[in-house]
Design a protein around this motif. Structure first.
Motif, PDB file in Angstrom:
ATOM      1  N   VAL A 391       0.836  -1.206   0.000  1.00 50.99           N
ATOM      2  CA  VAL A 391       0.000   0.000   0.000  1.00 50.99           C
ATOM      3  C   VAL A 391       0.869   1.254   0.000  1.00 50.99           C
ATOM      4  O   VAL A 391       0.548   2.256  -0.657  1.00 50.99           O
ATOM      5  N   SER A 392       1.997   1.205   0.702  1.00 52.22           N
ATOM      6  CA  SER A 392       2.900   2.360   0.722  1.00 52.22           C
ATOM      7  C   SER A 392       3.454   2.643  -0.668  1.00 52.22           C
ATOM      8  O   SER A 392       3.536   3.798  -1.100  1.00 52.22           O
ATOM      9  N   LEU A 393       3.846   1.596  -1.389  1.00 54.33           N
ATOM     10  CA  LEU A 393       4.355   1.783  -2.751  1.00 54.33           C
ATOM     11  C   LEU A 393       3.262   2.281  -3.691  1.00 54.33           C
ATOM     12  O   LEU A 393       3.535   3.050  -4.617  1.00 54.33           O
ATOM     13  N   HIS A 394       2.035   1.850  -3.443  1.00 54.88           N
ATOM     14  CA  HIS A 394       0.921   2.335  -4.255  1.00 54.88           C
ATOM     15  C   HIS A 394       0.640   3.812  -3.998  1.00 54.88           C
ATOM     16  O   HIS A 394       0.348   4.577  -4.933  1.00 54.88           O
ATOM     17  N   GLY A 395       0.717   4.203  -2.722  1.00 51.61           N
ATOM     18  CA  GLY A 395       0.596   5.612  -2.393  1.00 51.61           C
ATOM     19  C   GLY A 395      -0.738   6.059  -1.839  1.00 51.61           C
ATOM     20  O   GLY A 395      -0.874   7.221  -1.447  1.00 51.61           O
ATOM     21  N   ARG A 396      -1.752   5.184  -1.777  1.00 54.74           N
ATOM     22  CA  ARG A 396      -3.071   5.560  -1.250  1.00 54.74           C
ATOM     23  C   ARG A 396      -3.400   4.669  -0.050  1.00 54.74           C
ATOM     24  O   ARG A 396      -3.776   3.515  -0.203  1.00 54.74           O
ATOM     25  N   TRP A 397      -3.253   5.241   1.147  1.00 56.18           N
ATOM     26  CA  TRP A 397      -3.534   4.456   2.347  1.00 56.18           C
ATOM     27  C   TRP A 397      -5.018   4.213   2.542  1.00 56.18           C
ATOM     28  O   TRP A 397      -5.407   3.367   3.357  1.00 56.18           O
ATOM     29  N   ALA A 398      -5.864   4.890   1.801  1.00 51.98           N
ATOM     30  CA  ALA A 398      -7.308   4.672   1.926  1.00 51.98           C
ATOM     31  C   ALA A 398      -7.706   3.274   1.477  1.00 51.98           C
ATOM     32  O   ALA A 398      -8.769   2.771   1.869  1.00 51.98           O
ATOM     33  N   ILE A 399      -6.876   2.624   0.646  1.00 50.12           N
ATOM     34  CA  ILE A 399      -7.229   1.283   0.159  1.00 50.12           C
ATOM     35  C   ILE A 399      -6.741   0.183   1.109  1.00 50.12           C
ATOM     36  O   ILE A 399      -6.953  -0.997   0.830  1.00 50.12           O
ATOM     37  N   LEU A 400      -6.091   0.557   2.210  1.00 51.44           N
ATOM     38  CA  LEU A 400      -5.565  -0.460   3.125  1.00 51.44           C
ATOM     39  C   LEU A 400      -6.642  -1.426   3.616  1.00 51.44           C
ATOM     40  O   LEU A 400      -6.428  -2.645   3.595  1.00 51.44           O
ATOM     41  N   GLY A 405      -8.952  -6.954   3.453  1.00 50.38           N
ATOM     42  CA  GLY A 405     -10.107  -7.806   3.217  1.00 50.38           C
ATOM     43  C   GLY A 405      -9.879  -8.797   2.093  1.00 50.38           C
ATOM     44  O   GLY A 405     -10.230  -9.982   2.204  1.00 50.38           O
ATOM     45  N   VAL A 406      -9.298  -8.343   0.984  1.00 50.40           N
ATOM     46  CA  VAL A 406      -9.032  -9.231  -0.150  1.00 50.40           C
ATOM     47  C   VAL A 406      -8.045 -10.322   0.252  1.00 50.40           C
ATOM     48  O   VAL A 406      -8.259 -11.512  -0.030  1.00 50.40           O
ATOM     49  N   CYS A 407      -6.955  -9.937   0.912  1.00 51.53           N
ATOM     50  CA  CYS A 407      -5.949 -10.928   1.323  1.00 51.53           C
ATOM     51  C   CYS A 407      -6.515 -11.904   2.350  1.00 51.53           C
ATOM     52  O   CYS A 407      -6.226 -13.107   2.307  1.00 51.53           O
ATOM     53  N   LEU A 461     -14.394 -13.802  -5.027  1.00 53.26           N
ATOM     54  CA  LEU A 461     -14.796 -12.837  -6.052  1.00 53.26           C
ATOM     55  C   LEU A 461     -15.533 -11.624  -5.477  1.00 53.26           C
ATOM     56  O   LEU A 461     -15.292 -10.489  -5.921  1.00 53.26           O
ATOM     57  N   PRO A 462     -16.440 -11.802  -4.504  1.00 51.75           N
ATOM     58  CA  PRO A 462     -17.091 -10.600  -3.945  1.00 51.75           C
ATOM     59  C   PRO A 462     -16.087  -9.612  -3.351  1.00 51.75           C
ATOM     60  O   PRO A 462     -16.170  -8.402  -3.607  1.00 51.75           O
ATOM     61  N   SER A 463     -15.138 -10.110  -2.566  1.00 53.07           N
ATOM     62  CA  SER A 463     -14.161  -9.191  -1.972  1.00 53.07           C
ATOM     63  C   SER A 463     -13.252  -8.596  -3.034  1.00 53.07           C
ATOM     64  O   SER A 463     -12.852  -7.422  -2.944  1.00 53.07           O
ATOM     65  N   LEU A 464     -12.912  -9.365  -4.066  1.00 55.34           N
ATOM     66  CA  LEU A 464     -12.111  -8.822  -5.164  1.00 55.34           C
ATOM     67  C   LEU A 464     -12.870  -7.707  -5.894  1.00 55.34           C
ATOM     68  O   LEU A 464     -12.284  -6.687  -6.286  1.00 55.34           O
ATOM     69  N   TRP A 479     -14.183  -0.405   3.263  1.00 58.91           N
ATOM     70  CA  TRP A 479     -14.672  -1.053   4.486  1.00 58.91           C
ATOM     71  C   TRP A 479     -15.598  -2.217   4.172  1.00 58.91           C
ATOM     72  O   TRP A 479     -15.616  -3.224   4.889  1.00 58.91           O
ATOM     73  N   THR A 480     -16.347  -2.110   3.087  1.00 53.39           N
ATOM     74  CA  THR A 480     -17.155  -3.261   2.653  1.00 53.39           C
ATOM     75  C   THR A 480     -16.249  -4.426   2.275  1.00 53.39           C
ATOM     76  O   THR A 480     -16.519  -5.585   2.608  1.00 53.39           O
ATOM     77  N   ALA A 481     -15.153  -4.109   1.554  1.00 54.53           N
ATOM     78  CA  ALA A 481     -14.212  -5.161   1.170  1.00 54.53           C
ATOM     79  C   ALA A 481     -13.555  -5.780   2.399  1.00 54.53           C
ATOM     80  O   ALA A 481     -13.332  -7.000   2.443  1.00 54.53           O
ATOM     81  N   LEU A 482     -13.259  -4.950   3.400  1.00 55.79           N
ATOM     82  CA  LEU A 482     -12.606  -5.472   4.607  1.00 55.79           C
ATOM     83  C   LEU A 482     -13.498  -6.463   5.333  1.00 55.79           C
ATOM     84  O   LEU A 482     -13.133  -7.634   5.514  1.00 55.79           O
TER      85      LEU A 482
END
Length: 518
Positions: A391-400, A405-407, A461-464, A479-482
């Motif tokens: 996430v740090s390399l991506h640059g947007r901590w909002a997707i953490l 959730g996906v992982c 697939l839903p979380s993806l 947060w839904t994904a989490l």
């Protein structure tokens, strides 16, 4: 009695620099390193005198909260005995309350606590330069030092009361791994922030929460005085100190009125992982599996391949034109998928040792759950490091949250399906003692591997999809994904353990025939 204990503590402190040359050298080097560290920290604190108030507050809150937590954790993990253990004063005939109050002032006279006193003095000087009143700055320093000292005393008392004769390197390893899981994401998060003379918005809320916890309340008083929100952290700091004092008095009473359980030399050595995992069937299997995973090269090779295979996938994506900020998001989910897949053939690695589980009539669900403990511990450690870096390399901590959730969904779904696949369709692997690269000839196995991998992706697939919406539509989907990913993963994991356990209960003969023939 207080004066006597104080003199005794001073003698012990000076005595640390006496004795054989090796011991004195070791203590002298440790003392020099501590002095250097304290000097560097104080210089950094004093450099904040010209920084904005909010920047100084954020930096000091993070550092001081970590320092307070470190006193508690280091006392448990370090393995050192308390030189002022209340039980050593039982021969004087003093009451537990008198012993507790006598040993507290003497505990200030220790090298770590004196180091904190110097740091607290630098903090007070820095906050006075910012405009805080001297009384509040000094009160904050005193409360902070006492909080750190009492955390250490309480931790040492708990170790002496609960972990006596059962402390082991395995327990220390568990604590260190747990700290790594917490510390690495925090360090990566802080390192990725762009300060530019002001506190990043992503850090403000975390610092506000720390200021109202026992870890940071005492240290936050001067900064909160400048903003006018002084009452709440002061109340938390005072209540924390009173609660620590009450807990210390109770622990001393327990230490002086509880007879230690006699132990033999065998008990002092301990049973390693079997001591930590408990005496249940699942706990015994978990301990045996942990030993296998830590010592058997067949497991270690599989683990080593996972991060390499996941990271290599970035190269072709970048070569075909996928932006690097997007490509770096792929390794963490792939690692989660492969880590969940690792257990899809775990029964085969037991070889003929499988008879122990079947002959002892272990319930299938206990077997399935116990075997997953090493994979879960390893997966949490690897993902706790990989996800923040990604996430740090991506640059947007909002997707953490979405990434977590996906992982979680891929990892837990893989574990659930692996719990079923390993008893439904095991296939031959290299035998114990053979090279992990020496694979036997086999006609099956590919089906179960593919089913676990594809099944975990399909169930996730839903979380993806929610993760994709987080990236392309709105970060609120994170947060839904989490919670959705964690929920799906937990359901599949429980179903896999129960379903695989039911198959294990009915297939003992078939599984032993497989183990004997491979």
């Amino acid at each position: 009695m207080v004066a006597h204990v104080l003199r005794l503590r001073l003698d012990l402190l000076i005595g640390a620099l006496r004795g054989d040359r090796r011991r004195v050298t070791r203590h002298a080097i440790a003392l020099v390193l501590l002095i250097v560290a304290v000097g560097v920290v104080c210089a950094g604190i004093l450099s904040l005198r010209t920084a904005p108030d909010d920047v100084a507050f954020a930096v000091t809150m993070i550092g001081c909260s970590a320092l307070t937590l470190g006193f508690f954790v280091a006392a448990i993990v370090g393995g050192a005995d308390d030189q002022l253990d209340p039980r050593r004063f039982a021969v004087f005939g003093a009451t537990p309350r008198a012993t507790a109050w006598a040993t507290l002032p003497a505990s200030v006279i220790s090298v770590p606590v004196l180091g904190v006193v110097v740091v607290a003095a630098a903090l007070a000087t820095m906050w006075i330069a910012h405009g805080a009143t001297t009384a509040v700055a000094v009160a904050s320093a005193v409360l902070g030092v006492l909080t750190c000292m009492l955390f250490a005393k309480i931790a040492l008392a708990i170790v002496g009361l609960v972990l006596r004769d059962r402390r082991s390197r395995e327990l220390t390893g568990v604590f260190l791994i747990a700290m790594l899981v917490v510390v690495v994401p925090v360090v990566v998060f802080l390192a990725s922030l762009e300060w530019r003379g002001e506190v990043p918005s992503a850090l403000t809320q975390a610092v506000d929460v720390l200021a109202l916890t026992p870890l940071g309340a005492a240290w936050s008083l001067p900064g909160r005085e400048l903003t006018g929100s002084f009452a709440a952290p002061l109340l938390v700091a005072v209540v924390t100190l009173l609660a620590q004092t009450a807990l210390w008095l109770w622990l001393v009473d327990r230490l002086l009125t509880t007879t230690e359980r006699p132990g033999s030399a065998r008990e002092r050595r301990g049973l390693g992982w079997f001591d930590l995992t408990g005496g249940t069937p699942a706990g015994g299997i978990a301990a045996r599996s942990l030993i296998y995973w830590l010592r058997d090269p067949r497991y270690l090779v599989n683990v080593a391949i996972v991060p390499v295979a996941a990271i290599v996938t970035i190269v072709p994506l970048v070569l075909v034109g996928v932006p690097l900020a997007t490509a770096v998001l792929l390794p963490a989910p792939l690692m989660a998928l492969f880590l969940g897949w690792l257990a899809h053939n775990d029964l085969a690695y037991d070889s003929t040792a499988l008879w122990m589980h079947i002959a002892s009539a272990v319930r299938g669900s206990a077997d399935r759950a116990g075997r997953l403990v090493p994979v879960v511990a390893l997966g949490i450690l690897i993902l706790a490091v990989t996800i923040p870096v990604t996430v740090s390399l991506h640059g947007r901590w909002a997707i953490l949250p979405a990434m977590v959730g996906v992982c979680a969904s891929l990892f837990l779904c893989g574990l659930g399906l692996s719990s079923v696949a390993s008893v439904v369709a095991p296939y031959p692997v290299s035998r114990p003692g053979d090279s992990p690269f020496q694979q036997p000839q086999r006609t099956g196995g590919g089906l179960s591997q593919g089913v676990v991998l594809v099944g975990a992706v399909l169930l996730s697939l839903p979380s993806l999809w929610w993760g994709w919406l987080t990236l392309s539509v709105d970060a609120e989907w994170a947060w839904t994904a989490l919670w959705g990913g964690i929920g799906i993963g937990v359901v599949v994991l429980i179903a896999g353990i129960l379903g695989g356990g039911a198959v294990f209960d009915r297939s003992g003969g078939r599984l032993m025939e497989f183990a004997e023939s491979t």
